[in-house]
Design an enzyme around this catalytic site. Structure first.
Site, PDB file in Angstrom:
ATOM      1  N   ASN A 147       0.834  -1.208   0.000  1.00  0.00           N
ATOM      2  CA  ASN A 147       0.000   0.000   0.000  1.00  0.00           C
ATOM      3  C   ASN A 147       0.860   1.245   0.000  1.00  0.00           C
ATOM      4  O   ASN A 147       0.494   2.283  -0.563  1.00  0.00           O
ATOM      5  CB  ASN A 147      -0.912   0.010   1.227  1.00  0.00           C
ATOM      6  CG  ASN A 147      -1.753   1.256   1.300  1.00  0.00           C
ATOM      7  OD1 ASN A 147      -2.615   1.469   0.458  1.00  0.00           O
ATOM      8  ND2 ASN A 147      -1.466   2.126   2.264  1.00  0.00           N
ATOM      9  N   ASP A 181      -0.178  -6.626   3.602  1.00  0.00           N
ATOM     10  CA  ASP A 181      -0.445  -5.593   4.599  1.00  0.00           C
ATOM     11  C   ASP A 181      -1.410  -4.544   4.051  1.00  0.00           C
ATOM     12  O   ASP A 181      -1.270  -4.100   2.906  1.00  0.00           O
ATOM     13  CB  ASP A 181       0.905  -4.923   4.944  1.00  0.00           C
ATOM     14  CG  ASP A 181       0.783  -3.878   6.023  1.00  0.00           C
ATOM     15  OD1 ASP A 181       0.584  -4.260   7.182  1.00  0.00           O
ATOM     16  OD2 ASP A 181       0.873  -2.665   5.708  1.00  0.00           O
ATOM     17  N   ASP A 186       1.497   6.559   0.073  1.00  0.00           N
ATOM     18  CA  ASP A 186       0.805   5.440  -0.587  1.00  0.00           C
ATOM     19  C   ASP A 186       1.219   5.336  -2.051  1.00  0.00           C
ATOM     20  O   ASP A 186       1.260   6.357  -2.769  1.00  0.00           O
ATOM     21  CB  ASP A 186      -0.719   5.650  -0.541  1.00  0.00           C
ATOM     22  CG  ASP A 186      -1.315   5.181   0.770  1.00  0.00           C
ATOM     23  OD1 ASP A 186      -0.621   5.239   1.802  1.00  0.00           O
ATOM     24  OD2 ASP A 186      -2.494   4.766   0.758  1.00  0.00           O
ATOM     25  N   GLU A 211      -4.469  -8.829   5.246  1.00  0.00           N
ATOM     26  CA  GLU A 211      -4.697  -8.022   6.434  1.00  0.00           C
ATOM     27  C   GLU A 211      -5.719  -6.956   6.066  1.00  0.00           C
ATOM     28  O   GLU A 211      -5.394  -5.928   5.477  1.00  0.00           O
ATOM     29  CB  GLU A 211      -3.412  -7.344   6.928  1.00  0.00           C
ATOM     30  CG  GLU A 211      -3.610  -6.756   8.316  1.00  0.00           C
ATOM     31  CD  GLU A 211      -3.139  -5.322   8.509  1.00  0.00           C
ATOM     32  OE1 GLU A 211      -3.183  -4.857   9.649  1.00  0.00           O
ATOM     33  OE2 GLU A 211      -2.747  -4.648   7.539  1.00  0.00           O
TER      34      GLU A 211
HETATM   35  C1  NOJ Z   1      -0.438  -2.870   9.465  1.00  0.00           C
HETATM   36  C2  NOJ Z   1       0.675  -3.331  10.349  1.00  0.00           C
HETATM   37  O1  NOJ Z   1       0.240  -4.442  11.091  1.00  0.00           O
HETATM   38  C3  NOJ Z   1       1.069  -2.174  11.242  1.00  0.00           C
HETATM   39  O2  NOJ Z   1       2.038  -2.561  12.187  1.00  0.00           O
HETATM   40  C4  NOJ Z   1       1.567  -1.040  10.392  1.00  0.00           C
HETATM   41  O3  NOJ Z   1       1.858   0.079  11.206  1.00  0.00           O
HETATM   42  C5  NOJ Z   1       0.529  -0.656   9.329  1.00  0.00           C
HETATM   43  N1  NOJ Z   1       0.019  -1.795   8.624  1.00  0.00           N
HETATM   44  C6  NOJ Z   1       1.133   0.273   8.323  1.00  0.00           C
HETATM   45  O4  NOJ Z   1       2.034  -0.433   7.527  1.00  0.00           O
END
Ligand code: NOJ
Length: 562
Positions: A107, A206, A176, A248
């Protein structure tokens, strides 16, 4: 060594151990864990009985977001080792039958990434500038929420060099990427191929709900984002069979469901909303939060699987609960404001459970028996504590506690050189809470966790079976069936701190036997009356139910969503 024998369904039976290389074991006395240290401790991970390891980001990075701010997708942060070390680790993990999941953070990048440095210098509208999302008008995409509410007040940041604003869903130092630019997808695919060619078995994607932005929307879960994921998946399937994507997407179940697509996006996705509800159910001594969220969870394609967890490296997120539920959670689990960060709670499992052994075991029992592949967070298996005086989410990222030796056996560096101090105060201090002590104590939490992991692995119904909640009058008890193939497992959890009895309607199984799984003890045969169980506080029981002629009498039952 090549990856493990291709098994396109390995994620269904996976038990995943999540760790940060930095936090596990320091082999070269610089105060940071590294791949060679991790290699030294690989047998410990294998002995836990888990089937996969998930490594948090270990790439070159300014480490302002613990490595989720990537400055080079195809390298290794020098503190953690070299590419050769990673390959040695992958080989050693595979030799032990362990699969390895790493992070694909697409992202955003760090603002130190050469793509961003190039973009800010490139002319407006050029392909180089367009690797990221820019505007002259920071009111654009106004319907988008802010995620890091403690640190950011806008999703736009001004770049004086570019003389434009750039878009960032997380920290302002994490611009981003722009997936409307086809060159970005190609560049991201190159990074993906790089790690898959080295032999990683899975990639955690992620922050994927936020890949694409559109005016007038929340800029989350857009069809254009799903189109990007389908392209990534097509390449994965064509070039790397039996490797998986783990999504995620911190969203409601109905919004996560599309990340599985028709089996053509992600193989796995975290079930975020069930996590806080396990805590809520235990605090309220009432099964309703879990039962309700499971009822709202749509079926998923048969080749897909949920990932469930109790804690991870982030705050215990409270984004997927109602306002009342959030207040309740803060009140129950984070009275001290220092325990809160963003929209969540920055504490580890053991302190959340007030170090109650029964409560910690009950939470693990839920983790191991609810639908999905369980993910264990390093240190929780020994009941590690946290440090709420460290900033951001760092309180749950302290060094692994191996022994009562200096620096908890994590490192022989000067104590002042450690990336974070080890937990030293009672009752969680490393002098008492450590692997060595727990290995030599038969009744320790560590030994117990090893046992429950092994028990779960004996029955595929836990990874693949149906989820069928029962509806006993006593709401302090959560009981459900898991059925798959020739297995019928009954799980009964007393969420209350005091003893309870429960009457279960098991008339469907009249004449069947019930064997308790931990003891192997035969319980009374199921009759025509409700099945009565008495349970001590925070107790749980798992039974295998068998028809009179043995399990073969059962027809095979396909998994949910088949
Ligand atoms: C999700 C991750 O689990 C988290 O630790 C991170 O800060 C954010 N994404 C941004 O990359």
């Amino acid at each position: 060594m090549p990856p493990l024998p291709p098994d396109p369904s390995w994620h269904h039976d996976a038990i995943i151990y999540q760790l940060h290389v930095k936090a596990f074991r320091d082999s070269n006395r610089d105060g940071y864990g590294d791949f060679r240290g991790l290699l030294e401790k690989l047998d410990y991970i294998a002995d836990l009985g888990v089937t996969a390891v998930w490594l948090l980001p270990f790439y070159p990075s300014p480490l302002k977001d613990d490595g989720y701010d990537i400055a080079d997708y195809c390298g290794v942060h020098p503190s953690y080792g070299s590419l050769e070390d990673v390959v040695a680790f992958l080989d050693a993990a595979h030799a032990r039958g362990l699969r390895v999941i790493t992070e694909l953070v697409i992202n955003h990048t760090s603002d130190q990434h050469p793509w961003f440095q190039r973009a800010r210098l490139a002319p407006k509208g050029s392909a180089e500038r367009d690797f990221y999302v820019w505007t002259d008008d920071p009111n654009k995409y106004a319907g988008t929420r802010i995620i890091f509410t403690d640190t950011e007040s806008s999703n736009w940041a001004w770049d004086p060099t570019a003389q434009q604003f750039y878009w960032h869903r997380f920290f302002a130092h994490q611009p981003d990427l722009n997936f409307d630019n086809p060159a970005v997808l190609e560049a991201v695919l190159d990074a993906m191929r790089f790690w898959l060619r080295l032999g990683v078995d899975g990639l955690r994607l992620d922050a994927i709900p936020y890949l694409v932005e559109r005016e007038g929307t929340s800029c989350e879960n857009l069809p254009e984002t799903h189109a990007v994921l389908k392209k990534l998946r097509a390449v994965l399937d064509a070039e790397f069979p039996a490797r998986i994507f783990l999504a995620e997407a911190n969203q409601w179940p109905s919004d996560v469901r599309p990340y599985f697509g028709d089996g053509d996006e992600c193989h796995m996705a975290f079930h975020f909303p069930v996590m806080p509800r396990m805590y809520m159910a235990v605090a309220r001594e009432d099964r309703t939060p879990i039962v309700e969220i499971m009822a709202q969870t749509p079926p998923i394609p048969s080749q897909c699987q949920w990932a469930i967890f109790l804690r991870n490296h982030d705050e215990l997120t409270l984004e997927m609960v109602t306002d009342d539920e959030r207040d309740y959670m803060y009140n129950a689990y984070a009275k001290d404001p220092r325990m809160r960060v963003n929209v969540g709670i920055r504490r580890r499992l053991a302190p959340l459970m007030d170090n109650g052994r029964d409560e910690i075991e009950l939470m693990h029992a839920l983790l191991m028996s609810l639908p999905g592949s369980p993910v264990l967070y390093y240190g929780d298996e020994i009941g590690m504590g946290d440090n709420i005086y460290l900033g951001d989410r760092n309180g749950v990222r302290t060094p692994m506690q191996w022994s009562a030796d200096r620096n908890a056996g994590f490192s022989t560096a000067p104590t002042a050189a450690l990336y974070f101090p080890v937990i030293a105060d009672p009752p969680y201090g490393y002098q008492t809470v450590n692997v060595e002590a727990q290995e030599s104590t038969v009744t320790s939490l560590l030994q117990w966790v090893r046992a429950i992991v092994r028990l779960r692995r004996k029955y595929r119904a836990f990874g693949r079976g149906t989820f069928e909640p029962l509806d006993p009058a006593n709401r302090r008890v959560l009981a459900f069936l898991r059925r798959w193939d020739h297995e019928v497992i009954l799980c009964v959890n007393n969420l209350a701190r005091h003893a309870q009895y429960v009457e279960l309607d098991l008339c469907e199984f009249e004449g069947w036997s019930a064997m308790e799984l931990w003891s192997g003890q035969a319980f009374p045969t199921i009759g025509s009356n409700p099945y009565l169980l008495t349970m001590s506080g925070r107790d749980f029981l798992w039974f295998r139910l068998m028809p009179p002629g043995g399990p073969e009498r059962l027809g095979a039952i396909a998994p949910v969503g088949a």
